[in-house]
Design a protein around this motif. Structure first.
Motif, PDB file in Angstrom:
ATOM      1  N   SER A 147       2.003   0.317  -6.196  1.00  0.00           N
ATOM      2  CA  SER A 147       3.370   0.148  -5.732  1.00  0.00           C
ATOM      3  C   SER A 147       4.277   0.861  -6.712  1.00  0.00           C
ATOM      4  CB  SER A 147       3.743  -1.334  -5.635  1.00  0.00           C
ATOM      5  OG  SER A 147       5.017  -1.482  -5.026  1.00  0.00           O
ATOM      6  N   ALA A 148       5.470   1.305  -6.240  1.00  0.00           N
ATOM      7  CA  ALA A 148       6.233   2.303  -6.971  1.00  0.00           C
ATOM      8  C   ALA A 148       5.262   3.477  -7.180  1.00  0.00           C
ATOM      9  CB  ALA A 148       6.777   1.723  -8.268  1.00  0.00           C
ATOM     10  N   SER A 149       5.264   4.120  -8.332  1.00  0.00           N
ATOM     11  CA  SER A 149       4.208   5.099  -8.608  1.00  0.00           C
ATOM     12  C   SER A 149       3.345   4.595  -9.754  1.00  0.00           C
ATOM     13  CB  SER A 149       4.796   6.482  -8.911  1.00  0.00           C
ATOM     14  OG  SER A 149       5.119   7.154  -7.707  1.00  0.00           O
ATOM     15  N   PRO A 213      -3.258  -6.928 -12.756  1.00  0.00           N
ATOM     16  CA  PRO A 213      -2.340  -5.864 -12.337  1.00  0.00           C
ATOM     17  C   PRO A 213      -2.850  -4.457 -12.610  1.00  0.00           C
ATOM     18  CG  PRO A 213      -1.513  -6.962 -14.293  1.00  0.00           C
ATOM     19  CD  PRO A 213      -2.681  -7.772 -13.817  1.00  0.00           C
ATOM     20  N   LYS A 214      -3.763  -4.300 -13.560  1.00  0.00           N
ATOM     21  CA  LYS A 214      -4.323  -2.969 -13.794  1.00  0.00           C
ATOM     22  C   LYS A 214      -5.176  -2.544 -12.602  1.00  0.00           C
ATOM     23  CE  LYS A 214      -3.086  -1.082 -17.750  1.00  0.00           C
ATOM     24  NZ  LYS A 214      -3.943  -1.090 -18.910  1.00  0.00           N
ATOM     25  N   GLN A 219       0.502  -6.757  -7.660  1.00  0.00           N
ATOM     26  CA  GLN A 219       0.507  -8.171  -8.038  1.00  0.00           C
ATOM     27  C   GLN A 219       1.630  -8.499  -9.014  1.00  0.00           C
ATOM     28  OE1 GLN A 219      -3.447  -8.948  -9.587  1.00  0.00           O
ATOM     29  NE2 GLN A 219      -4.003 -10.081  -7.739  1.00  0.00           N
ATOM     30  N   ILE A 220       2.092  -7.510  -9.761  1.00  0.00           N
ATOM     31  CA  ILE A 220       3.104  -7.781 -10.791  1.00  0.00           C
ATOM     32  C   ILE A 220       4.324  -8.460 -10.185  1.00  0.00           C
ATOM     33  CG2 ILE A 220       4.645  -6.775 -12.506  1.00  0.00           C
ATOM     34  CD1 ILE A 220       2.628  -4.474 -12.804  1.00  0.00           C
ATOM     35  N   GLY A 225       7.882 -11.611 -10.234  1.00  0.00           N
ATOM     36  CA  GLY A 225       9.207 -11.265  -9.744  1.00  0.00           C
ATOM     37  C   GLY A 225       9.930 -12.467  -9.164  1.00  0.00           C
ATOM     38  N   ARG A 226      11.224 -12.327  -8.995  1.00  0.00           N
ATOM     39  CA  ARG A 226      12.016 -13.394  -8.370  1.00  0.00           C
ATOM     40  C   ARG A 226      12.575 -12.852  -7.063  1.00  0.00           C
ATOM     41  NH1 ARG A 226      17.637 -13.375 -11.918  1.00  0.00           N
ATOM     42  NH2 ARG A 226      17.774 -11.125 -12.158  1.00  0.00           N
TER      43      ARG A 226
END
Length: 241
Positions: A147-149, A213-214, A219-220, A225-226
């Motif tokens: 997700s993102a890059s 997350p690696k 998953q981060i 996150g909120r």
């Protein structure tokens, strides 16, 4: 893990619901401040989101637009996330150019990342070490749970200090510029729009596998996150209980 997800019959319906949520959050932000900030992603599904956003009667003159990530290509390149947003959101919504904060993908990756970080820092009035608080961040996810890059195995996944980074994506033989985890996690609200059967295993892993997350970068946000909400089509949600 405080995360919500909603499932819809197809990608178009998921995108429309996601657009309604984005607009509601932007309206809420504008009610209490002069401008709202929205960071968007690229890919195939965002086109549907942008079309739904521009079909609304929402006034875009109080929104500043940023990018979650960008490919290191010129803004006229078909691979450019900026070009996608320009063609399907910025131009149709008549978003003032002064409120568009693009990544200069035509620069060398490190220079593009540095320039983007400086623009964010200046806009939000950040001191060193502070993170921007985007009102809404729109994200997608790939079949590998990137997700993102931020792709599986990328050392930047552990970076909580920087705002923007440049990274080489071996899978695509391509340099990219991306917001880093600290900036993504500092967002006030995050919406994920994910569609397609090729994403169902990644969706299942993000929600049901142990936190790694690696291996599963998306998953981060879901674990830390909120205000995170996922909009899925039935195909992408196929393996969820």
């Amino acid at each position: 893990m405080s995360v919500r997800w909603h499932t819809y019959p197809d990608a178009a319906a998921a995108a429309e619901a996601c657009a309604h949520q984005v607009i509601a959050l932007l309206e809420e932000a504008i009610a209490g401040q002069e401008f709202a900030t929205l960071a968007v992603s690229g890919g195939s599904t965002p086109k549907l989101l942008f079309q739904s956003l521009t079909a609304s009667r929402f006034r875009w003159d109080k929104v500043h637009l940023f990018w979650v990530d960008e490919r290191c290509v010129p803004p006229t390149d078909d691979a450019s996330n900026y070009k996608l947003a320009h063609d399907y959101l910025i131009a149709p919504a008549r978003l003032p150019q002064r409120q568009v904060h693009r990544v200069f993908g035509e620069l060398k990756p490190e220079a593009a990342a540095r320039r983007y970080a400086e623009e964010i820092q200046e806009f939000f009035g950040l001191d060193d070490g502070e993170m921007p608080h985007f009102d809404v961040v729109h994200r997608g996810m790939g079949p590998d749970a990137h997700s993102a890059s931020l792709f599986p195995g990328d050392p930047l996944i552990d970076d909580r200090e920087g705002v923007v980074g440049s990274t080489y994506v071996e899978k695509f033989k391509q340099w990219r510029v991306t917001l880093l985890p600290g900036a993504l996690l500092a967002a006030k609200h995050t919406v994920f729009l994910v569609a397609g059967a090729d994403k169902e295993e990644a969706v299942r892993a993000v929600f049901e596998e142990e936190y790694d997350p690696k291996k599963y970068p998306a998953q981060i946000a879901s674990h830390h996150g909120r205000g995170v909400t996922w909009f899925l089509d039935e195909a992408a949600a196929g393996l969820l209980d």
